[in-house]
Design a protein around this motif. Structure first.
Motif, PDB file in Angstrom:
ATOM      1  N   GLU A   1       0.825  -1.213   0.000  1.00 33.84           N
ATOM      2  CA  GLU A   1       0.000   0.000   0.000  1.00 33.84           C
ATOM      3  C   GLU A   1       0.863   1.267   0.000  1.00 33.84           C
ATOM      4  O   GLU A   1       0.468   2.276  -0.592  1.00 33.84           O
ATOM      5  N   ASP A   2       2.006   1.220   0.661  1.00 31.60           N
ATOM      6  CA  ASP A   2       2.900   2.394   0.658  1.00 31.60           C
ATOM      7  C   ASP A   2       3.390   2.694  -0.755  1.00 31.60           C
ATOM      8  O   ASP A   2       3.406   3.849  -1.187  1.00 31.60           O
TER       9      ASP A   2
ATOM     10  N   LYS B   1       1.937   1.863  -3.457  1.00 33.07           N
ATOM     11  CA  LYS B   1       0.785   2.314  -4.251  1.00 33.07           C
ATOM     12  C   LYS B   1       0.485   3.789  -3.979  1.00 33.07           C
ATOM     13  O   LYS B   1       0.256   4.578  -4.914  1.00 33.07           O
ATOM     14  N   ARG B   2       0.538   4.157  -2.694  1.00 29.30           N
ATOM     15  CA  ARG B   2       0.295   5.570  -2.332  1.00 29.30           C
ATOM     16  C   ARG B   2       1.333   6.472  -2.972  1.00 29.30           C
ATOM     17  O   ARG B   2       1.020   7.539  -3.488  1.00 29.30           O
ATOM     18  N   SER B   3       2.616   6.049  -2.936  1.00 27.46           N
ATOM     19  CA  SER B   3       3.674   6.875  -3.546  1.00 27.46           C
ATOM     20  C   SER B   3       3.429   7.026  -5.038  1.00 27.46           C
ATOM     21  O   SER B   3       3.557   8.128  -5.583  1.00 27.46           O
TER      22      SER B   3
ATOM     23  N   SER C   1       0.753   9.436  -5.788  1.00 25.42           N
ATOM     24  CA  SER C   1       1.115  10.837  -5.543  1.00 25.42           C
ATOM     25  C   SER C   1       1.764  11.466  -6.782  1.00 25.42           C
ATOM     26  O   SER C   1       1.803  12.688  -6.902  1.00 25.42           O
TER      27      SER C   1
END
Ligand code: 4NP
Length: 161
Positions: free
Chosen positions: A93-94, A96-98, A101
């Motif tokens: 998930e990290d 994916k979030r990056s 962004s």
């Protein structure tokens, strides 16, 4: 997302453990299916600490025990990857979030998925756990997950509607 997606990018943090393993496992499934020439496959990391390095020796050894050779050298994610690739598969998930962004438009956001969305056996959370601070068991688990998910990915991408 291009239909059907043929340019696939696997993404993790360091690009020395999970995503090069997924990249290599997917290429092995393609080769077995006689489809190697039909896809462009790459991997990269959201961090740049290991750029130019071979994959972690523990990941390479785990892959080798499963008959696969990881030759990739780490590269850093670039914003234009969001245009170049059709399907961008984050390991957690990290990641994916990056990736999200950096996405500037809906067509880019739509390409970004978790690899384990393609895992028929997955329990939440849909992540490939980071093995970097783990031991042989964690590296083995990564290989098992990426091998299973990339096999499923290939059958989904080549399924006739
Ligand atoms: P990966 O594992 O994201 O699966 O390649 C990691 C490798 C290196 C680091 C973190 C995660 N690191 O912090 O250097």
């Amino acid at each position: 997302m291009a239909n059907p997606p043929r340019k696939i990018l696997f993404v993790c943090l360091g690009n020395i453990c999970r995503s090069p393993a997924a990249h290599t496992a997917f290429e092995a499934h393609l080769a077995k299916a006689g489809l190697a020439g039909e896809f462009t496959v790459e991997s990269c990391g959201m961090g740049d600490w290991h750029v130019g390095e071979l994959a972690d020796s523990r990941m390479r050894e785990t892959a080798r025990r499963h008959g696969a050779t990881i030759t990739h050298r780490a590269r850093h994610f670039r914003a234009d990857d969001l245009e170049t690739f059709d399907l961008i598969l984050a390991m957690d998930e990290d990641n994916k979030r990056s990736l999200l962004s950096f996405a500037k438009k809906e067509s880019q956001r739509a390409k970004i998925r978790l690899l384990r969305e393609f895992d028929e056996d997955a329990d939440a959370p849909l992540e490939v756990p980071d093995p970097y601070y783990g031991g042989p068991k964690e590296f083995e688990e990564v290989w098992t997950l990426v091998d299973r998910c990339t096999a499923r990915l290939l059958s989904r991408l080549t399924a006739t509607p």
